[in-house]
Design an enzyme around this catalytic site. Structure first.
Site, PDB file in Angstrom:
ATOM      1  N   ASP A 175     -26.198   4.782   4.275  1.00 53.26           N
ATOM      2  CA  ASP A 175     -26.628   5.864   3.219  1.00 53.26           C
ATOM      3  C   ASP A 175     -26.745   5.566   1.823  1.00 53.26           C
ATOM      4  O   ASP A 175     -26.166   6.166   0.867  1.00 53.26           O
ATOM      5  CB  ASP A 175     -25.348   7.138   3.303  1.00 53.26           C
ATOM      6  CG  ASP A 175     -25.276   7.732   4.712  1.00 53.26           C
ATOM      7  OD1 ASP A 175     -24.832   6.785   5.788  1.00 53.26           O
ATOM      8  OD2 ASP A 175     -25.594   8.556   5.198  1.00 53.26           O
ATOM      9  N   ASN A 241     -30.980  10.676   9.810  1.00 50.84           N
ATOM     10  CA  ASN A 241     -31.600  11.891   9.584  1.00 50.84           C
ATOM     11  C   ASN A 241     -32.523  11.790   8.667  1.00 50.84           C
ATOM     12  O   ASN A 241     -33.681  12.426   8.566  1.00 50.84           O
ATOM     13  CB  ASN A 241     -30.805  13.065   9.488  1.00 50.84           C
ATOM     14  CG  ASN A 241     -29.514  12.777   8.323  1.00 50.84           C
ATOM     15  OD1 ASN A 241     -28.796  12.039   8.423  1.00 50.84           O
ATOM     16  ND2 ASN A 241     -29.630  13.725   7.571  1.00 50.84           N
ATOM     17  N   HIS A 326     -25.862   6.357  13.639  1.00 49.58           N
ATOM     18  CA  HIS A 326     -25.796   6.756  12.173  1.00 49.58           C
ATOM     19  C   HIS A 326     -24.640   7.893  12.444  1.00 49.58           C
ATOM     20  O   HIS A 326     -23.824   8.069  11.137  1.00 49.58           O
ATOM     21  CB  HIS A 326     -27.053   7.430  12.073  1.00 49.58           C
ATOM     22  CG  HIS A 326     -27.076   7.950  10.772  1.00 49.58           C
ATOM     23  ND1 HIS A 326     -26.997   7.304   9.456  1.00 49.58           N
ATOM     24  CD2 HIS A 326     -27.331   9.243  10.003  1.00 49.58           C
ATOM     25  CE1 HIS A 326     -27.033   8.221   8.265  1.00 49.58           C
ATOM     26  NE2 HIS A 326     -27.147   9.294   8.934  1.00 49.58           N
ATOM     27  N   HIS A 336     -20.757  17.398   7.987  1.00 49.50           N
ATOM     28  CA  HIS A 336     -21.348  16.900   9.189  1.00 49.50           C
ATOM     29  C   HIS A 336     -20.128  16.824  10.321  1.00 49.50           C
ATOM     30  O   HIS A 336     -20.418  16.220  11.189  1.00 49.50           O
ATOM     31  CB  HIS A 336     -21.654  15.545   9.058  1.00 49.50           C
ATOM     32  CG  HIS A 336     -22.678  15.274   8.032  1.00 49.50           C
ATOM     33  ND1 HIS A 336     -24.065  16.204   7.869  1.00 49.50           N
ATOM     34  CD2 HIS A 336     -23.014  14.523   7.049  1.00 49.50           C
ATOM     35  CE1 HIS A 336     -24.709  15.928   7.035  1.00 49.50           C
ATOM     36  NE2 HIS A 336     -23.936  14.736   6.229  1.00 49.50           N
ATOM     37  N   HIS A 363     -23.602   8.489   7.681  1.00 50.23           N
ATOM     38  CA  HIS A 363     -23.931   9.711   7.713  1.00 50.23           C
ATOM     39  C   HIS A 363     -22.973  10.588   6.787  1.00 50.23           C
ATOM     40  O   HIS A 363     -23.383  11.433   6.014  1.00 50.23           O
ATOM     41  CB  HIS A 363     -23.770  10.497   8.930  1.00 50.23           C
ATOM     42  CG  HIS A 363     -24.719  11.635   9.165  1.00 50.23           C
ATOM     43  ND1 HIS A 363     -25.591  12.118   8.618  1.00 50.23           N
ATOM     44  CD2 HIS A 363     -24.257  12.641   9.946  1.00 50.23           C
ATOM     45  CE1 HIS A 363     -26.160  13.319   9.013  1.00 50.23           C
ATOM     46  NE2 HIS A 363     -25.142  13.710   9.805  1.00 50.23           N
ATOM     47  N   VAL A 364     -21.721  10.391   6.995  1.00 50.25           N
ATOM     48  CA  VAL A 364     -20.594  11.128   5.942  1.00 50.25           C
ATOM     49  C   VAL A 364     -20.339  10.091   4.780  1.00 50.25           C
ATOM     50  O   VAL A 364     -20.065   9.112   5.041  1.00 50.25           O
ATOM     51  CB  VAL A 364     -19.340  11.292   6.856  1.00 50.25           C
ATOM     52  CG1 VAL A 364     -18.204  11.933   6.126  1.00 50.25           C
ATOM     53  CG2 VAL A 364     -19.482  12.124   8.000  1.00 50.25           C
ATOM     54  N   HIS A 365     -20.498  10.761   3.875  1.00 49.49           N
ATOM     55  CA  HIS A 365     -20.688  10.176   2.556  1.00 49.49           C
ATOM     56  C   HIS A 365     -19.121   9.632   2.016  1.00 49.49           C
ATOM     57  O   HIS A 365     -18.750  10.176   1.172  1.00 49.49           O
ATOM     58  CB  HIS A 365     -21.318  10.514   1.578  1.00 49.49           C
ATOM     59  CG  HIS A 365     -22.667  10.805   1.916  1.00 49.49           C
ATOM     60  ND1 HIS A 365     -23.464  11.792   1.186  1.00 49.49           N
ATOM     61  CD2 HIS A 365     -23.450  10.277   2.819  1.00 49.49           C
ATOM     62  CE1 HIS A 365     -24.624  11.712   1.935  1.00 49.49           C
ATOM     63  NE2 HIS A 365     -24.815  10.861   2.705  1.00 49.49           N
TER      64      HIS A 365
END
Ligand SMILES: [Fe+2]
Length: 475
Positions: A175, A241, A326, A336, A363-365
């Site tokens: 990300d 995504n 991801h 998420h 995906h998760v920041h």
């Protein structure tokens, strides 16, 4: 003073112990039902905004039709191939790559092809992909692109031959985007003293789709930004995504168009039928890349291929079995939350059956590390739907903290779930450093620390060769 240091008295020892305990409680972490929720407070260095177009990291190389956005990835199954990709902005030029091994005089030539695409009101440059095959292992190669116009040279080093005790260090970034924080993350990765030899990229690249009309110029700036690393070592791509770019409202109903045109994967080499799921062997690792956004149900191409590929894994040859995907399956951030659950239900039992060592996700920041847990006992009637310790389950690591425009995901579910060993909402990158068939050293580096500071560390014991309990947990 060169005097001899005195041993501490028992009272000073007790005082020291007390101070350490208080320091741990106050400064380090809040102990919850699960593991550690870091209390580290980031100083507000950079807002999550993209670097401006005139930033030096986005500079267009000089010269007529000069190749830009140069990046490489593994180009075969066994690590003797490299796909070289680049963009020529004015005219196609050639898709030729000249390459030669260090300290040799023989120059090889490889020919590839180029693609272009339109996305709404954007027209791409000429995107070249050329595959170099049958390279020698453990060799530094120089390569040149732009033949016929302005040429540029780069280099990479092939991995050692595949073998069970080959040391090798993979970097981990997810990300990333193209903000000031992204720039810091990439700089930290490049300066990490563990020295990443290949980068495992956990999905979500440019974040162009966060901009009006999915401003595809952001794909070009991202390509120029990462060139300083991605032209010199393979970046292994996972699809996120932000690569989907499904925009029927803009007349763009074909998913993955910009990503698929710009970034290649060696999916054919592992018998896959889609570029989004594939596998490679490299050094002592067998790396399986799964696709969160491709079909995964029984009888789908990904499902069938995944089971076939798991059966192909030979732990005597490649002891380390690594899965990239991801959207994480075990993550306790609110953002998420449970998005990866349906894929987990479909695939998790196979990861336990085949003793996968680790699953890396993005995906998760934020950063999060799990214990070895599995939730595969449930059969929709028995009520056994809680993650439980399982020494043949992977450890799940979320490293979606590259630093993109969307900022950090800093709100967690409370209390910390029992499966969660460590979680922190800071930007950073990971390193997975394989030592031999039994041990690998993982570190997570926080952007706001020095390059060599390890904010979270973990010694992995290989699940096939040395399936011992790695940590004393309260789980
Ligand atoms: Fe994502």
């Amino acid at each position: 003073m060169a005097g001899k240091r005195e041993l501490p008295s028992s009272s000073s020892s007790n005082t020291a112990t007390f101070v350490v305990l208080v320091t741990l409680i106050l400064n380090s972490a809040l102990l919850c039902n699960g593991g550690i929720t870091s209390s580290y407070v980031r100083s507000a260095v950079y807002a999550p905004v993209d670097m401006p177009y005139n930033s030096d990291v986005f500079a267009v190389p000089p010269g007529y039709n000069a190749p830009e956005q140069v990046h490489i990835t593994q180009g075969d199954y066994l690590g003797q191939g490299i796909i070289v990709s680049w963009v020529t902005p004015v005219e196609p030029g050639t898709s030729t790559v000249l390459y030669w091994a260090e300290n040799t005089g023989k120059i090889y030539t490889a020919e590839g092809y180029y693609l272009t695409y339109r996305f709404y009101n954007y027209t791409s440059g000429f995107i070249h992909h050329t595959t170099l095959l049958n390279l020698d292992y453990n060799t530094t190669y120089y390569y040149e692109v732009g033949v016929g116009n302005t040429t540029r040279q780069f280099y990479f080093t092939t991995p050692p031959p595949i073998g069970p005790d080959v040391p090798y260090t993979f970097g981990l970034i997810g990300d990333l985007g193209q903000t000031y924080n992204s720039n810091t993350t990439l700089t930290h990765y490049q300066n990490d003293p563990l020295v990443g030899q290949t980068l495992l990229y956990l999905g979500d690249l440019s974040y162009a789709d966060d901009w009006p009309n999915h401003d595809n110029v952001k794909w070009d700036t991202y390509g120029r930004f990462i060139e300083r690393s991605a032209a010199y070592q393979p970046w292994i791509w996972t699809t996120g995504n932000h690569e989907i770019d499904f925009a029927p409202e803009l007349g763009e109903p074909i998913p993955f168009k910009p990503f698929s045109t710009r970034y290649q994967t060696p999916y054919n080499a592992s018998g896959s039928t889609e570029p989004f799921f594939y596998s490679i062997k490299r050094a002592s690792a067998h790396i399986i890349v799964l696709a969160s956004y491709s079909a995964y149900g029984a009888s789908t191409p990904q499902y069938i291929w995944f089971l076939q590929e798991l059966a192909n894994v030979n732990r005597t040859e490649t002891p380390w079995l690594i899965v990239l995907i991801h959207a994480p399956w075990y993550n306790s951030d609110i953002t998420h939350y449970m998005e990866g659950e349906t894929v987990r239900v479909q695939f998790e039992k196979y990861l336990v059956q085949y003793k996968v060592d680790v699953v890396f996700a993005g995906h998760v920041h934020a950063y999060e590390r799990s214990y070895r847990i599995a939730n595969i006992a449930y059969n929709i009637t028995n009520g056994l739907c809680t993650p439980t310790p399982n020494q043949f389950a992977p450890i799940y690591l979320t490293i979606g903290d590259g630093g993109n425009i969307e900022g950090l995901a800093s709100a967690y579910t409370e209390p910390q779930p029992s499966y969660s060993a460590y979680r922190e909402a800071s930007y950073g990158h990971g390193m997975f450093s394989i030592k031999n068939r039994t041990h690998a050293y993982f570190t997570w580096n926080r952007n706001q620390d020095g390059y060599a500071v390890e904010a979270d560390t973990f010694w992995f014991y290989n699940r096939y060769w040395y399936p011992q309990n790695e940590t004393a947990t309260n789980f």
